[in-house]
Each structure stands twice: as C-alpha cells, then as structure tokens.
Design a protein around this motif. Structure first.
Motif, PDB file in Angstrom:
ATOM      1  N   ILE A   6      11.597   3.736  11.112  1.00  0.00           N
ATOM      2  CA  ILE A   6      11.934   2.535  10.365  1.00  0.00           C
ATOM      3  C   ILE A   6      10.935   2.284   9.240  1.00  0.00           C
ATOM      4  O   ILE A   6      11.310   1.893   8.136  1.00  0.00           O
ATOM      5  N   VAL A   7       9.672   2.536   9.488  1.00  0.00           N
ATOM      6  CA  VAL A   7       8.644   2.301   8.474  1.00  0.00           C
ATOM      7  C   VAL A   7       8.889   3.193   7.251  1.00  0.00           C
ATOM      8  O   VAL A   7       8.766   2.745   6.108  1.00  0.00           O
ATOM      9  N   SER A   8       9.265   4.454   7.484  1.00  0.00           N
ATOM     10  CA  SER A   8       9.536   5.366   6.374  1.00  0.00           C
ATOM     11  C   SER A   8      10.725   4.885   5.557  1.00  0.00           C
ATOM     12  O   SER A   8      10.727   4.971   4.324  1.00  0.00           O
ATOM     13  N   LEU A   9      11.752   4.385   6.219  1.00  0.00           N
ATOM     14  CA  LEU A   9      12.912   3.870   5.515  1.00  0.00           C
ATOM     15  C   LEU A   9      12.544   2.644   4.685  1.00  0.00           C
ATOM     16  O   LEU A   9      13.004   2.483   3.544  1.00  0.00           O
ATOM     17  N   LEU A  10      11.705   1.801   5.235  1.00  0.00           N
ATOM     18  CA  LEU A  10      11.257   0.611   4.510  1.00  0.00           C
ATOM     19  C   LEU A  10      10.425   1.002   3.284  1.00  0.00           C
ATOM     20  O   LEU A  10      10.598   0.445   2.207  1.00  0.00           O
ATOM     21  N   GLU A  11       9.544   1.987   3.442  1.00  0.00           N
ATOM     22  CA  GLU A  11       8.733   2.463   2.316  1.00  0.00           C
ATOM     23  C   GLU A  11       9.613   3.057   1.221  1.00  0.00           C
ATOM     24  O   GLU A  11       9.392   2.806   0.029  1.00  0.00           O
ATOM     25  N   ALA A  12      10.621   3.832   1.601  1.00  0.00           N
ATOM     26  CA  ALA A  12      11.532   4.422   0.620  1.00  0.00           C
ATOM     27  C   ALA A  12      12.295   3.328  -0.115  1.00  0.00           C
ATOM     28  O   ALA A  12      12.485   3.394  -1.334  1.00  0.00           O
TER      29      ALA A  12
END
Length: 101
Positions: A6-12
């Motif tokens: 989820i964190v990677s998706l938020l960063e993207a």
C-alpha cells in the motif's frame, strides 16, 4: 489482488500528482492522446466532458485543452491568410512594379 504494498501505491500516486501539478499536464489522458492523433474531434470530447466530467478537474483540463487546440487552429488559419495575401501582393508587384509601393 494488490501485488504492491500500500505504501508503494501511495508513493506512486503522490509522484503522479506532483508531476501533473508541476507540468500542468495530465498523465495518460486518453482523450488528449486521441485528440492529438486525430481519432477524436474537439466536439466529441466536449460532448463527453459535458456529459460526465464537467465539474471535475479532469473535465476542466479537457475544456482547457479544447480551447488551446481551437486557438491554435484559428492562429494557423490567420497566418495562412496573411501568407496568401502577401503572396498575392508580391506577385502583383512583379506584374506592376511602378504602381505598387
């Protein structure tokens, strides 16, 4: 099923938002791509925008894009007209060199 944390998706998502804000362009705007390729007309995009997305930022972006395209077309036509007028004047000057300034 989500394959990325989820964190990677938020960063993207934040990255895309930042790029779009800085460049004043939308990333992967399908209507914009279709307009530039000639697959859609400004009228068809305006109709889509009016039906579905008039109040959204995306709809406003499409409206601004249509205005820019129409301005560019008007500017091109004006320049073409001026070129034709100049061409006519130059041809007349060669025919009547002593009459025209």
């Amino acid at each position: 099923m989500i394959t990325a944390p989820i964190v990677s998706l938020l960063e993207a998502s934040k990255f895309v938002e930042t790029i779009e804000e800085r460049q004043s362009n939308m990333i992967a705007c399908l209507e914009e791509i279709a307009l530039t390729k000639g697959w859609l007309t400004t009228d068809s995009v305006r109709e889509l925008q009016a039906q579905n997305m008039q109040r959204l930022d995306y709809g406003r972006y499409l409206n601004e894009l249509i205005q820019k395209i129409k301005y560019s077309i008007r500017k091109f036509i004006t320049l073409k007209f001026r070129y034709k007028k100049l061409q006519t004047m130059l041809s007349l000057k060669t025919i009547f060199p002593n009459v025209l300034p």
